[in-house]
Design an enzyme around this catalytic site. Structure first.
Site: not given
Length: 253
Positions: A154, A158
């Protein structure tokens, strides 16, 4: 005097949470909104909320990591609502785990939705923006881009979205298109509830502990992010391009 046509926005992952709040806010700002989520039925609640407030919206089901589904979805929006000139890439998933426990599927799933999905959606929509010499792209990053235990996938995705945003800003700016990025901090949502469950913490205790670390002494709400999106997609933000805004209740580097 002929009225200007209503601008059309696409918000992905808009069935709930930040995406739903953003879709409602953009509709309140006067845009027609395509509410995109994996299952069309899941998006209907957001559409009903917009329509009950007097706005225009449609629900669209699409897997943003599937190029054929993306092209079909964007074409349908253009045909039924009008050419999309605002895009909010919000769709996201988590598959949290420590690195030594993380599977290849965990990695690929997160990259597919966040990075491939944002790429495919932007590629499909930008031609309408170029044609109209106006466009607003907002990508949803996260403070996790700065690193977060248990989120190698993640955090990487991002952080990648921030680089993607800055490159879009350079390539598309001459067409009247801006690309900006919002990096939320701790937001009360289904995703953060799942994190609390993963680490075995009571939800209320978890929220209180996270809020205590935030300078404004509260947890964020989806509307806090929707408000920032509203600014970035407005006509008055045309000289703001390639920026990453941390909406986290305090400074982030």
């Amino acid at each position: 005097m002929t009225e200007s046509p209503q601008r059309v926005a696409i918000v992905t992952g808009a069935a709930r949470g930040i995406g739903a709040a953003t879709a409602r806010r953009l509709a309140a700002d006067g845009l027609a909104v395509a509410v995109v989520d994996l299952e069309e039925s899941a998006a209907k609640g957001t559409v009903e909320a917009i329509e009950s407030a007097g706005g225009r919206a449609m629900a669209v089901g699409a897997d943003v990591a599937d190029s054929a589904r993306v092209e079909d979805a964007v074409g349908r929006v253009a045909a039924e609502l009008g050419p999309p000139v605002v895009l909010v890439n919000n769709a996201g998933v988590t598959r949290d785990n420590l690195l030594f426990k993380m599977s290849e599927l965990d990695w690929d799933t997160v990259m597919g939705v966040h990075l491939r999905g944002s790429f495919l959606m932007t590629r499909a929509v930008q031609k309408y923006m170029v044609e109209h010499r106006f466009g607003r792209i907002v990508n949803l990053s996260s403070t996790s881009a700065l690193g977060n235990r248990g989120q190698a996938n993640y955090s990487t995705a991002k952080a990648g979205l921030q680089g993607f945003t800055k490159t879009l800003a350079i390539e598309l700016g001459k067409f009247g298109i801006t690309a900006n990025c919002i990096a939320p901090g701790f937001i009360v949502s289904d995703m953060t509830k799942a994190t609390a469950e993963r680490i075995g913490q009571d939800w209320d205790t978890y929220v209180a502990a996270r809020a205590a670390e935030i300078p404004v002494a509260r947890a964020g709400e989806p509307d806090d992010i929707a408000n920032a999106v509203s600014f970035f997609v407005s006509g008055s933000s045309g000289f703001v391009n390639g920026q990453v805004l941390y909406v986290a209740g305090g400074p982030k580097s």
